[in-house]
Motif scaffolding. Sequence first.
Motif, PDB file in Angstrom:
ATOM      1  N   LEU A  28       0.851  -1.241  -0.074  1.00 37.99           N
ATOM      2  CA  LEU A  28       0.136   0.140  -0.072  1.00 37.99           C
ATOM      3  C   LEU A  28       0.949   1.080   0.067  1.00 37.99           C
ATOM      4  O   LEU A  28       0.429   2.350  -0.674  1.00 37.99           O
ATOM      5  N   LEU A  29       1.988   1.132   0.658  1.00 40.84           N
ATOM      6  CA  LEU A  29       2.810   2.408   0.646  1.00 40.84           C
ATOM      7  C   LEU A  29       3.707   2.682  -0.568  1.00 40.84           C
ATOM      8  O   LEU A  29       4.297   3.594  -0.785  1.00 40.84           O
ATOM      9  N   ALA A  30       3.887   1.701  -1.456  1.00 43.02           N
ATOM     10  CA  ALA A  30       4.631   1.726  -2.342  1.00 43.02           C
ATOM     11  C   ALA A  30       4.520   2.986  -3.410  1.00 43.02           C
ATOM     12  O   ALA A  30       5.330   3.693  -3.940  1.00 43.02           O
ATOM     13  N   PRO A  31       3.278   3.021  -3.900  1.00 41.50           N
ATOM     14  CA  PRO A  31       2.936   4.375  -4.737  1.00 41.50           C
ATOM     15  C   PRO A  31       3.191   5.482  -4.031  1.00 41.50           C
ATOM     16  O   PRO A  31       3.768   6.324  -4.648  1.00 41.50           O
ATOM     17  N   ILE A  32       2.880   5.693  -2.575  1.00 46.93           N
ATOM     18  CA  ILE A  32       3.338   6.698  -1.997  1.00 46.93           C
ATOM     19  C   ILE A  32       4.826   6.978  -1.877  1.00 46.93           C
ATOM     20  O   ILE A  32       5.191   8.211  -2.115  1.00 46.93           O
ATOM     21  N   ILE A  33       5.388   6.183  -1.775  1.00 48.35           N
ATOM     22  CA  ILE A  33       7.065   6.113  -1.875  1.00 48.35           C
ATOM     23  C   ILE A  33       7.706   6.565  -3.048  1.00 48.35           C
ATOM     24  O   ILE A  33       8.633   7.390  -3.155  1.00 48.35           O
TER      25      ILE A  33
END
Length: 115
Positions: free
Chosen positions: A92-97
């Motif tokens: 879930l955090l990969a796009p934000i990262i």
Amino acid sequence: MTHVLAADPTLASFGQDPVWITIIKAVMLFVFLMLGVLFGVWFERKLISRMQNRYGPNRAGKFGLLQSVADGLKMGLKEDLFPNTVDRVLYLLAPIIMVVPAFLAFSIVPFGPMV
């Protein structure tokens, strides 16, 4: 009529803009980057469709501009699937990262003079 020249800004005057100006600059930057992506995808679709003798990207809206909007809505409303072996938090955090550093790279660009 005499003109009074403002003092040259120093490092101490950095970051002293009012909050509302900072918010307007951030929104304008976000809109600029999103429109840049939208037109980049549109241009790529037009170029590739001409190379492959396809006419699909020219049919969605005027000049095919709505195709990218439709693809963005489709991806946003798509069903979320999680692979069984994936780390859910990182997934879930990969796009934000990936997006945050891209936007932060533009945070150092000065927009206009000091207020």
